[in-house]
Scaffold this active site. Structure first.
Site, mmCIF file in Angstrom:
data_model
loop_
_atom_site.group_PDB
_atom_site.id
_atom_site.type_symbol
_atom_site.label_atom_id
_atom_site.label_comp_id
_atom_site.label_asym_id
_atom_site.label_seq_id
_atom_site.Cartn_x
_atom_site.Cartn_y
_atom_site.Cartn_z
ATOM 1 N N GLU A 74 55.840 -89.009 8.191
ATOM 2 C CA GLU A 74 56.933 -88.225 8.792
ATOM 3 C C GLU A 74 57.850 -89.118 9.624
ATOM 4 O OE1 GLU A 74 55.840 -84.546 10.708
ATOM 5 O OE2 GLU A 74 57.841 -84.283 11.565
ATOM 6 N N LYS A 79 44.434 -80.712 6.940
ATOM 7 C CA LYS A 79 45.244 -81.867 7.366
ATOM 8 C C LYS A 79 45.054 -82.072 8.863
ATOM 9 C CE LYS A 79 49.956 -81.796 7.859
ATOM 10 N NZ LYS A 79 50.097 -82.194 9.273
HETATM 11 O O1 KIV Z 1 53.117 -78.614 10.389
HETATM 12 C C1 KIV Z 1 53.865 -79.011 9.486
HETATM 13 O O2 KIV Z 1 54.709 -78.288 8.960
HETATM 14 C C2 KIV Z 1 53.707 -80.391 9.038
HETATM 15 C C3 KIV Z 1 54.660 -80.899 8.023
HETATM 16 C C4 KIV Z 1 55.949 -81.199 8.657
HETATM 17 C C5 KIV Z 1 54.126 -82.055 7.284
HETATM 18 O O3 KIV Z 1 52.843 -81.068 9.497
#
Ligand code: KIV
Length: 311
Positions: free
Chosen positions: A198, A129
């Site tokens: 978010e 991600k």
């Molecule tokens: O780092 C994280 O925990 C996140 C989530 C809040 C989606 O990016």
């Protein structure tokens, strides 16, 4: 708030199939909510496995909730790799996502692909991600083209929170909502398999997700997304202090932990621990022989051993 054992409905881990990207698309199409949660080590991974999460993110939120940094910016690739490896050892069925920390992808497509490959090869995560639109769209395209599936992340993106004006909801103006829509569409167009939203007003999220084909995962973005994500330490009440508006607490683990360690400390100090159940026994004959040995004249008077130094 309820706690304890198998009070949830997910089938046991052994009866579940590993979650794949086609399965996530299927879930979205069928309107079956996707459960995503973070994990950062072996015990948290075994908990989310047992609880039946569909996606587990080794989030860079580890910077704050595990490593005690004031924000997510300082966490390094090396730290994320240590955490990711531990999570991998505790997971069997959820799809594992490795979060790319700040500085690991922005500078060039080469850097982004190199670090995405490191996360996959060294931690065993299946996907990565990265945060925000803009240059991240090009980085996401490069990583997808290298064969690694990418999850996007729009709205409040903590790595660039300062530029966004702090930790606050995004897309609250029409212009802000258009920017969010454009970023999400761009991330989808370069092949992101899912996108996190978010801290976005629920009505804006609802209007945007209707325009998207890929599954969306919300955190503080209302009920319209295909799934929800929360930070492990927040939902369990391990983190203390002020929580974001979107956090719901399902347990108060911090109070349990402080209580447990406090009772242990009290019992050590009052000599109530260890109890007979916590000690090892020895055959009386062996003990007697050892005592006879200790009582020998030469030993009884010895104050210290004369060790022969090794050659
Ligand atoms: O780092 C994280 O925990 C996140 C989530 C809040 C989606 O990016």
């Amino acid at each position: 708030m309820s706690s304890g054992g198998r009070s949830h409905t997910a089938p046991p881990s052994a009866d579940r199939q590993p979650v794949t990207l086609p399965r996530l698309a299927e879930m979205k199409a069928a309107g079956e909510p996707i459960v995503m949660v973070t994990a950062y080590d072996y015990p948290s991974a075994t908990v989310v496995e047992e609880a039946g999460a569909d996606i587990v993110l080794v989030g860079d939120s580890a910077a704050m909730v595990v490593l005690g940094y004031p924000g997510t910016e300082p966490v390094s690739m090396e730290e994320m790799i240590v955490l990711g490896k531990a999570v991998r050892r505790g997971l069997k069925t959820p799809l594992m996502v490795g979060d790319m920390p700040m500085g690991s992808y922005e500078a060039s497509n080469e850097l982004a692909v190199q670090n995405a490959q490191r996360l996959v090869k060294e931690t065993g995560c299946q996907t990565v991600k990265l945060e925000a639109g803009g240059i991240s769209v090009e980085r996401a395209r490069a990583i997808v083209n290298s064969g690694i599936p990418v999850m996007g992340h729009v709205g409040l993106t903590p790595q660039t929170a300062t530029a966004l004006g702090g930790y606050k909801a995004q897309g609250k103006t029409a212009q802000g909502a258009i920017k969010l829509l454009e970023e999400a569409l761009a991330l989808q167009s370069v092949g992101c398999f899912a996108i996190v939203f978010e801290a976005v007003p629920a009505a804006i999220t609802e209007a945007i997700v209707e325009k998207l084909e890929v599954p969306t995962i919300g955190i503080g973005a209302g009920p319209a997304t295909a799934g929800q994500v929360l930070v492990f330490h927040d939902l369990l009440g391990i983190t203390t202090g002020r929580m974001a508006k979107f956090v719901k607490r399902y347990a108060d683990v911090n109070a349990e932990m402080v209580g447990g360690v406090g009772r242990y400390a009290d019992e050590v100090r009052s000599r109530h621990f260890p109890e007979p159940d916590h000690v090892y026994g020895v055959e009386p004959a062996e003990l007697a022989e050892f005592r006879r040995y200790l009582e020998q004249e030469s030993l009884a008077s010895a104050k210290s051993w004369d060790w022969e130094p090794l050659p």
